[in-house]
Write an enzyme that holds these catalytic residues in place. Structure first.
Site, mmCIF file in Angstrom:
data_model
loop_
_atom_site.group_PDB
_atom_site.id
_atom_site.type_symbol
_atom_site.label_atom_id
_atom_site.label_comp_id
_atom_site.label_asym_id
_atom_site.label_seq_id
_atom_site.Cartn_x
_atom_site.Cartn_y
_atom_site.Cartn_z
ATOM 1 C CG MET A 79 -3.774 -18.167 55.617
ATOM 2 S SD MET A 79 -4.107 -16.919 56.861
ATOM 3 C CE MET A 79 -4.596 -17.937 58.249
ATOM 4 C CB SER A 105 -2.393 -22.233 55.909
ATOM 5 O OG SER A 105 -3.714 -22.617 56.151
ATOM 6 C CG MET A 140 -8.480 -21.114 45.590
ATOM 7 S SD MET A 140 -6.999 -21.856 44.902
ATOM 8 C CE MET A 140 -6.670 -23.171 46.063
ATOM 9 C CB CYS A 197 -4.496 -28.890 42.695
ATOM 10 S SG CYS A 197 -5.102 -27.529 43.706
ATOM 11 N N GLY A 208 1.128 -23.438 53.907
ATOM 12 C CA GLY A 208 1.409 -24.360 55.012
ATOM 13 C C GLY A 208 1.829 -25.727 54.525
ATOM 14 C CB CYS A 224 -12.071 -30.525 49.661
ATOM 15 S SG CYS A 224 -12.650 -29.531 48.284
HETATM 16 N N1 LIG Z 1 -8.568 -23.095 49.753
HETATM 17 C C1 LIG Z 1 -7.333 -22.652 49.936
HETATM 18 N N2 LIG Z 1 -7.061 -21.334 49.871
HETATM 19 C C2 LIG Z 1 -5.800 -20.867 50.039
HETATM 20 N N3 LIG Z 1 -4.750 -21.663 50.299
HETATM 21 C C3 LIG Z 1 -4.966 -22.973 50.377
HETATM 22 C C4 LIG Z 1 -6.268 -23.543 50.193
HETATM 23 N N4 LIG Z 1 -6.162 -24.887 50.327
HETATM 24 C C5 LIG Z 1 -4.863 -25.136 50.596
HETATM 25 N N5 LIG Z 1 -4.137 -23.993 50.631
HETATM 26 C C6 LIG Z 1 -2.699 -23.849 50.914
HETATM 27 O O1 LIG Z 1 -2.006 -25.024 50.559
HETATM 28 C C7 LIG Z 1 -1.416 -25.617 51.731
HETATM 29 C C8 LIG Z 1 -1.457 -27.129 51.634
HETATM 30 O O2 LIG Z 1 -2.783 -27.522 51.372
HETATM 31 P P1 LIG Z 1 -3.395 -28.893 51.872
HETATM 32 O O3 LIG Z 1 -4.736 -29.002 51.257
HETATM 33 O O4 LIG Z 1 -2.405 -29.943 51.685
HETATM 34 O O5 LIG Z 1 -3.655 -28.529 53.374
HETATM 35 P P2 LIG Z 1 -3.286 -29.151 54.738
HETATM 36 O O6 LIG Z 1 -2.019 -29.923 54.726
HETATM 37 O O7 LIG Z 1 -4.500 -29.746 55.282
HETATM 38 O O8 LIG Z 1 -2.951 -27.743 55.444
HETATM 39 P P3 LIG Z 1 -3.886 -26.843 56.289
HETATM 40 O O9 LIG Z 1 -3.785 -27.449 57.671
HETATM 41 O O10 LIG Z 1 -3.273 -25.471 56.211
HETATM 42 O O11 LIG Z 1 -5.270 -26.947 55.687
HETATM 43 C C9 LIG Z 1 -2.226 -25.071 52.889
HETATM 44 O O12 LIG Z 1 -1.463 -25.088 54.090
HETATM 45 C C10 LIG Z 1 -2.529 -23.667 52.413
HETATM 46 O O13 LIG Z 1 -1.445 -22.794 52.647
#
Ligand SMILES: Nc1ncnc2c1ncn2[C@@H]1O[C@H](COP(=O)(O)OP(=O)(O)OP(=O)(O)O)[C@@H](O)[C@H]1O
Length: 363
Positions: free
Chosen positions: A1, A7, A26, A94, A118, A195
């Protein structure tokens, strides 16, 4: 998450099923390494949000620090490519190296465990051999949010252990569910891009902390000197390049790394339109791919996406020597840059991806 809405909803949906759930957050960027960004990655806030959602859902959560692995396996290789004037995509590596690599290895310790994320992506199963069902990576229901481009080099062995609980939903539906379930992350804004880079406009400023300036000339396609640049890595092929004193808007057509020259051309110039790309460092999702037609004189008919924010276009793929494949576009394409990831599709099914190493343009 991740602390985001996607997520959080993925976790909430899984609580309705018969899984024994735990969450993992993470940390992949050590903010001490930043010396210029104001907000940094705010990972503490993300971690707090993960904990709030997990408390509400009554699932345990833990944090793992993979910043060293991210640095060596994703960021440093990308930095080398930026320095060479290429256009790498660290989000693709990544997913392969960290989320579905180091994180998956760390999180899954026994058989019958899965890593759910997610991501907007779906898995379908090929059951031709009923004893050995094979995961096929499919586009998500929401084409605007689809993230399969970023997952295109995650191998079959890892997809076997992946779950994408929101892949059949659209983003508005996910937000609605987050509100309905009163998740504390329901109104969180979208995280954009990488990020640690922060806002898109600060990308060059961010990279300049790691890559020294390397001034050179800006020339037109006839070699005429038009001005100076401070480093090829500051430009992306296809982008508009403001040239003081010129009334015609110019676009980056090529980077000549050997001469350290940026070659620009007006918008309708043939050098901006490419007919094919040569791609290496392939990661086919199924290890018995590509389909054998890549070796036939007519090639493999497929579609290709050469960057995230574009629609896939029809193409034909031929195997060349040394692990290189030539992808010929049906129509000439603009904004094709070495280093970018070319992702190949059979309809909605993502077959894999590789790195563009060369291009053939109209001039
Ligand atoms: N720091 C993290 N730790 C654990 N899981 C991560 C982390 N960053 C991303 N994820 C996982 O990878 C998925 C896709 O990452 P992305 O950075 O594209 O996020 P996103 O589309 O903004 O989704 P979210 O709304 O969940 O942040 C996330 O939904 C999550 O399940």
């Amino acid at each position: 998450m991740s602390g985001g809405v996607d997520s959080s909803v993925a976790a909430r949906l899984l609580t309705e099923k018969d899984y024994d759930l735990s969450a993992v957050f993470m940390r992949n960027w050590d903010t001490r390494d930043e010396s210029g960004t104001e907000t940094g990655c705010e990972w503490e806030k993300d971690w707090e949000d993960v904990q709030r959602v997990c408390t509400l859902l009554d699932i345990p959560c833990k944090m793992v620090d993979l910043s060293r692995q991210y640095w060596t396996r994703v960021f440093e290789p990308a930095l080398d490519e930026w320095a060479e004037g290429l256009t790498p995509n660290p989000d693709v590596s990544c997913n392969r190296e960290i989320k579905f690599g180091a994180l998956m290895d760390r999180a899954l310790t026994t058989p019958n465990q899965w890593l759910a994320t997610g991501h907007y992506a779906q898995l379908r199963w090929d059951t031709l051999d009923p004893t050995h069902a094979r995961p096929m990576l499919y586009r998500s229901a929401d084409r605007h949010k689809d993230q399969t481009y970023y997952l295109s080099s995650v191998p079959e062995s890892q997809l076997h252990k992946a779950l994408f609980p929101i892949g059949h939903l659209t983003k508005p539906e996910v937000r609605e569910l987050a509100t309905r379930y009163s998740l504390p992350t329901a109104s969180r804004s979208e995280s954009m891009g990488i990020c640690f880079v922060g806002e898109k406009g600060h990308f060059n400023q961010f990279l300049s902390q790691y890559i020294p300036p390397k001034p050179g000339r800006i020339v037109d396609t006839n070699g005429k000197d038009l001005g100076a640049h401070r480093g090829l890595w500051m430009y992306t092929i296809g982008q508009g390049a403001r040239i003081p004193g010129l009334t015609t808007k110019m676009f980056v057509a090529r980077k000549d790394a050997a001469a350290n020259e940026l070659v620009v051309a007006p918008s309708d110039h043939p050098s901006l339109f490419c007919t094919s790309v040569f791609v290496s460092s392939w990661h086919w999702i199924w290890d018995d791919h590509p389909p054998s037609s890549v070796d036939s004189p007519t090639g493999l008919r497929a579609s290709v996406q050469i960057r995230h924010r574009m629609s896939e276009v029809p193409c034909t793929i031929f195997r060349r020597k040394g692990g290189v494949f030539e992808i010929r576009f049906e129509q000439p394409e603009q904004g094709v840059a070495p280093g970018q990831i070319a992702v190949v599709w059979d309809g909605e099914w993502c077959l894999g991806s590789g790195k563009i190493v060369d291009t053939t343009c109209l001039e």
